[in-house]
Design a protein around this motif. Structure first.
Motif, short mmCIF file in Angstrom:
data_model
loop_
_atom_site.label_atom_id
_atom_site.label_comp_id
_atom_site.label_asym_id
_atom_site.label_seq_id
_atom_site.Cartn_x
_atom_site.Cartn_y
_atom_site.Cartn_z
N ILE A 137 -58.11 46.44 -15.94
CA ILE A 137 -57.71 45.68 -17.13
C ILE A 137 -58.80 45.66 -18.21
O ILE A 137 -58.91 44.70 -18.97
CB ILE A 137 -57.30 44.24 -16.74
N THR A 138 -59.54 46.75 -18.29
CA THR A 138 -60.60 46.85 -19.30
C THR A 138 -59.98 46.78 -20.69
O THR A 138 -59.06 47.53 -21.01
CB THR A 138 -61.38 48.16 -19.14
N ARG A 139 -60.50 45.90 -21.50
CA ARG A 139 -60.02 45.74 -22.88
C ARG A 139 -61.07 46.26 -23.84
O ARG A 139 -62.24 46.37 -23.53
CB ARG A 139 -59.75 44.26 -23.17
N ASP A 140 -60.60 46.54 -25.03
CA ASP A 140 -61.47 47.03 -26.09
C ASP A 140 -62.50 45.98 -26.48
O ASP A 140 -63.65 46.30 -26.77
CB ASP A 140 -60.60 47.42 -27.30
N ASN A 141 -62.10 44.72 -26.50
CA ASN A 141 -62.98 43.59 -26.88
C ASN A 141 -63.58 43.75 -28.28
O ASN A 141 -64.67 43.28 -28.54
CB ASN A 141 -64.10 43.38 -25.86
N GLY A 142 -62.88 44.49 -29.14
CA GLY A 142 -63.37 44.70 -30.50
C GLY A 142 -64.41 45.78 -30.60
O GLY A 142 -64.97 46.03 -31.67
N TYR A 143 -64.67 46.45 -29.51
CA TYR A 143 -65.70 47.48 -29.46
C TYR A 143 -65.34 48.68 -30.33
O TYR A 143 -66.15 49.12 -31.13
CB TYR A 143 -65.88 47.91 -27.99
N ALA A 144 -64.11 49.17 -30.18
CA ALA A 144 -63.67 50.32 -30.99
C ALA A 144 -62.73 49.90 -32.10
O ALA A 144 -62.69 50.52 -33.15
CB ALA A 144 -62.99 51.37 -30.10
N ARG B 232 -56.69 45.09 -26.89
CA ARG B 232 -56.09 46.37 -26.52
C ARG B 232 -56.69 46.87 -25.22
O ARG B 232 -57.91 46.95 -25.07
CB ARG B 232 -56.33 47.37 -27.65
N TYR B 233 -55.82 47.22 -24.28
CA TYR B 233 -56.28 47.80 -23.01
C TYR B 233 -56.67 49.25 -23.24
O TYR B 233 -55.93 50.01 -23.87
CB TYR B 233 -55.18 47.74 -21.95
N ILE B 234 -57.81 49.66 -22.70
CA ILE B 234 -58.25 51.04 -22.92
C ILE B 234 -57.80 51.99 -21.80
O ILE B 234 -57.78 53.19 -21.99
CB ILE B 234 -59.77 51.15 -23.14
N THR B 235 -57.43 51.43 -20.65
CA THR B 235 -57.04 52.28 -19.53
C THR B 235 -55.91 53.25 -19.89
O THR B 235 -56.03 54.45 -19.60
CB THR B 235 -56.68 51.43 -18.30
#
Length: 154
Positions: A80-87, A94-97
């Motif tokens: 369930i890794t999320r973007d966390n505003g990173y990208a 937004r989920y990055i998986t």
């Protein structure tokens, strides 16, 4: 080992042991396997130029980003890794998986990977393949042997 008054009681006990083994030992081994696929199928595929990978610190390798849920007749493991505003600061949840798995949705416009879309790096698909090829059976056998002793599981 407890004693049972009926086959139904024994069956219920065994189902509980199997489910508990799935949620603990099998889930743990499956997550380790998936992390190996993240390293090989995702991180070794290319070196990013516009960002630093979060890896164990909020990224695809972070234990906090693995969710184990009980479902009918088994478990479901999700990354369930999320973007966390990173990208994408506009969409931090937004989920990055799915982006990594299917290769569509990259937002780093000047990166090599953005130019190659779709650029799938299917670490979940590869983990599933390994599980189907015998890893799941191996993990479950070891988990049940841990509970009941070697030789108790065929």
């Amino acid at each position: 080992m407890p004693t049972f008054k009926s086959v139904k009681e024994l069956e219920k006990y065994l189902q509980e042991q199997i489910m508990d083994s799935l949620k603990t030992d099998v889930a743990e081994k499956t997550i380790e396997l998936e992390k190996e696929h993240v390293k090989i199928d995702v991180y070794e595929e290319y070196n990013p130029t516009q960002y630093v990978r979060r890896k164990e610190d909020g990224g695809l390798l972070d234990d906090k980003n693995y969710l184990v849920e009980e479902i009918e007749n088994g478990i479901k493991i999700s990354n369930i890794t999320r973007d966390n505003g990173y990208a994408t600061p506009s969409d931090p949840d937004r989920y990055i998986t799915p982006i990594v798995e299917h290769g569509v949705g990259y937002t780093w416009e000047h990166s090599k990977i953005y130019q190659k879309q779709p650029y799938p790096r299917p670490f979940i698909k590869e983990t599933r393949k390994d599980l189907k090829k015998g890893k799941l059976k191996e993990f479950m056998k070891k988990a049940l042997e841990k509970r009941f002793g070697k030789g108790a599981v065929i």
